[in-house]
Design an enzyme around this catalytic site. Structure first.
Site, PDB file in Angstrom:
ATOM      1  N   ARG A  92     -20.857  62.627 -35.445  1.00  0.00           N
ATOM      2  CA  ARG A  92     -22.182  63.444 -35.270  1.00  0.00           C
ATOM      3  C   ARG A  92     -22.042  65.107 -35.656  1.00  0.00           C
ATOM      4  NH1 ARG A  92     -26.996  62.543 -32.119  1.00  0.00           N
ATOM      5  NH2 ARG A  92     -26.067  60.575 -31.134  1.00  0.00           N
ATOM      6  N   ARG A  98     -29.860  60.747 -34.490  1.00  0.00           N
ATOM      7  CA  ARG A  98     -29.328  59.631 -34.037  1.00  0.00           C
ATOM      8  C   ARG A  98     -29.246  58.460 -35.205  1.00  0.00           C
ATOM      9  NH1 ARG A  98     -30.318  56.012 -28.967  1.00  0.00           N
ATOM     10  NH2 ARG A  98     -32.334  55.281 -29.975  1.00  0.00           N
ATOM     11  N   VAL A 129     -12.549  52.439 -32.276  1.00  0.00           N
ATOM     12  CA  VAL A 129     -12.373  53.758 -31.559  1.00  0.00           C
ATOM     13  C   VAL A 129     -13.339  54.488 -31.945  1.00  0.00           C
ATOM     14  CG1 VAL A 129     -10.647  55.601 -31.142  1.00  0.00           C
ATOM     15  CG2 VAL A 129      -9.683  53.302 -31.193  1.00  0.00           C
ATOM     16  N   ASP A 159     -11.381  56.479 -20.950  1.00  0.00           N
ATOM     17  CA  ASP A 159     -12.406  56.740 -19.866  1.00  0.00           C
ATOM     18  C   ASP A 159     -11.767  56.147 -18.644  1.00  0.00           C
ATOM     19  OD1 ASP A 159     -14.474  57.761 -21.694  1.00  0.00           O
ATOM     20  OD2 ASP A 159     -14.722  55.541 -22.318  1.00  0.00           O
ATOM     21  N   ARG A 162      -8.724  58.406 -17.752  1.00  0.00           N
ATOM     22  CA  ARG A 162      -9.232  59.666 -17.209  1.00  0.00           C
ATOM     23  C   ARG A 162      -9.588  59.382 -15.798  1.00  0.00           C
ATOM     24  NH1 ARG A 162     -12.848  61.065 -22.674  1.00  0.00           N
ATOM     25  NH2 ARG A 162     -11.335  62.280 -23.831  1.00  0.00           N
ATOM     26  N   HIS A 187     -19.303  53.873 -24.053  1.00  0.00           N
ATOM     27  CA  HIS A 187     -18.366  55.070 -24.179  1.00  0.00           C
ATOM     28  C   HIS A 187     -19.260  56.449 -24.806  1.00  0.00           C
ATOM     29  CE1 HIS A 187     -15.283  57.601 -25.256  1.00  0.00           C
ATOM     30  NE2 HIS A 187     -15.536  57.448 -26.335  1.00  0.00           N
TER      31      HIS A 187
END
Ligand code: NDP
Length: 328
Positions: A92, A98, A129, A159, A162, A187
């Site tokens: 993006r 979007r 990914v 995630d 993390r 995600h």
């Protein structure tokens, strides 16, 4: 000796690709007894850079690396593929709507899904990914009707890792003391890192934390916004940690998750936990006999329900948008 496993990596000349390929070739993706043949897919402008990376792969003289081939045609890159790592995507950019983002990625992941459908080996496993990863996986899967839907996954392992690290720091324990953490949903910033079932050295993580304010106002946003924090600090998005998570994801998929623990993977929902069927959403999963199984029977409290539902709603909106664009 074992036959080489064909591993196709898209976006191979990018940042994540650079952090990923050397670890695959060294045996960390599939194990130290499994030779791999790398097949790199890039867009024509990036082929030269991919060739440079291939030269460096040669220069490592990895004993397990059976060869490196470079393609700009998905049909060739996915021919006979066993493990497909779909890293290349249209990011993006500032001011991008979007709709344009989804459309650009539909143009990438639709044809890649079709090429996987037609050319992949019977045991193919796909990990997306490239963002928006869940919906890109949905698009690829929708173009591969002959392949079991659960072979298409999207990555929430970064995630998950993390969250493990943040929780371990809070409790002053090692990450290996923590089990059964879950990332639910998309995600994206709406993802929900859930510690209500997590255990720290066998006892309840929520009780060990005993601080709902930290959970709500620090832990959850820190995990969800970690990508932005890395960009802010490093001046570039996370690449080595994303590559590391991709390695973890595929390694566990092939070799199984440890007894007494689970991990997080986004995969097409079977309706578990009220997530509409077919949405590629993150769940607590174990890997058994080479397949992911969603952990069943967890009690979902109100705090979690609200957050899971919000992330799933976002996934439904993305699915509606790609349907409206005719991408699935
Ligand atoms: P990166 O290698 O840094 O990232 C690749 C993708 O991974 C992006 O979509 C990125 O999303 C995503 N991603 C997912 N999780 C993470 C994470 N935790 N941290 C960072 N990124 C994450 O991008 P580069 O621009 O360096 O490289 C992309 C390469 O892909 C280029 O070489 C390009 O030529 C190639 N490409 C190949 C295609 C193909 O093979 N057909 C198609 C399109 C591109 P986000 O942008 O949201 O961070």
């Amino acid at each position: 000796a074992k036959a080489p496993v064909n591993v196709t990596v898209t976006g191979a000349a990018g940042q994540i690709g650079y952090a990923l390929l050397f670890r695959i070739a060294s045996g960390q993706l599939l194990g130290a007894d499994t030779p791999v043949r790398l097949r790199l897919l890039e867009i024509p402008q990036a082929i030269k850079a991919a060739e440079g990376t291939a030269m460096e792969l040669d220069d490592c003289a990895f004993p397990l690396l059976a060869g490196v081939d470079i393609y700009d045609d998905p049909r060739k890159a996915f021919d006979g593929v066993n493990v497909a790592l779909l890293v290349g995507a249209r990011p993006r950019t500032k001011g991008m709507e979007r709709r344009d983002l989804l459309e650009a990625n539909g143009g990438i992941f639709g044809p890649q899904g079709a090429a996987i459908n037609d050319g992949a080996a019977d045991d193919v496993r796909v990990l997306v990914v490239g963002n928006p990863a869940n919906t890109n996986a949905l698009i690829a899967q929708a173009h591969a009707p002959d392949i079991p839907a659960d072979r298409f996954t999207a990555m929430t392992r970064l995630d998950h890792n993390r969250a493990l690290s943040q929780l371990a720091a809070k409790l002053n324990v090692s990450v290996s003391d923590i089990k059964k953490l879950t990332i639910w949903g998309n995600h994206s910033a709406t993802q929900y890192p859930d510690i209500f079932h997590a255990e720290v050295n066998g006892r309840s993580a929520v009780e060990a934390v005993n601080d709902e304010e930290w959970l709500r106002d620090t832990f959850i946003p820190t995990v969800a916004k970690r990508g932005a924090a890395i960009i802010e600090a490093r001046g570039a998005s996370s690449a080595a940690s994303a590559a590391n998570a991709a390695i973890d994801h595929v390694y566990d998929w092939v070799n199984g998750t440890p007894e007494g623990d689970w991990t997080s993977v986004a995969l097409p929902s079977d309706g578990s936990y009220g997530v509409p069927e077919g949405l590629v959403s993150s769940f607590p999963v174990v890997s058994r006999n080479g397949s992911w199984e969603i952990v069943q029977g967890l009690e979902i409290n109100e705090f979690s329900r609200e957050r899971i539902d919000a992330s799933v709603r976002e996934l439904e909106e993305e699915r509606e948008a790609v349907r409206a664009l005719g991408l699935i």
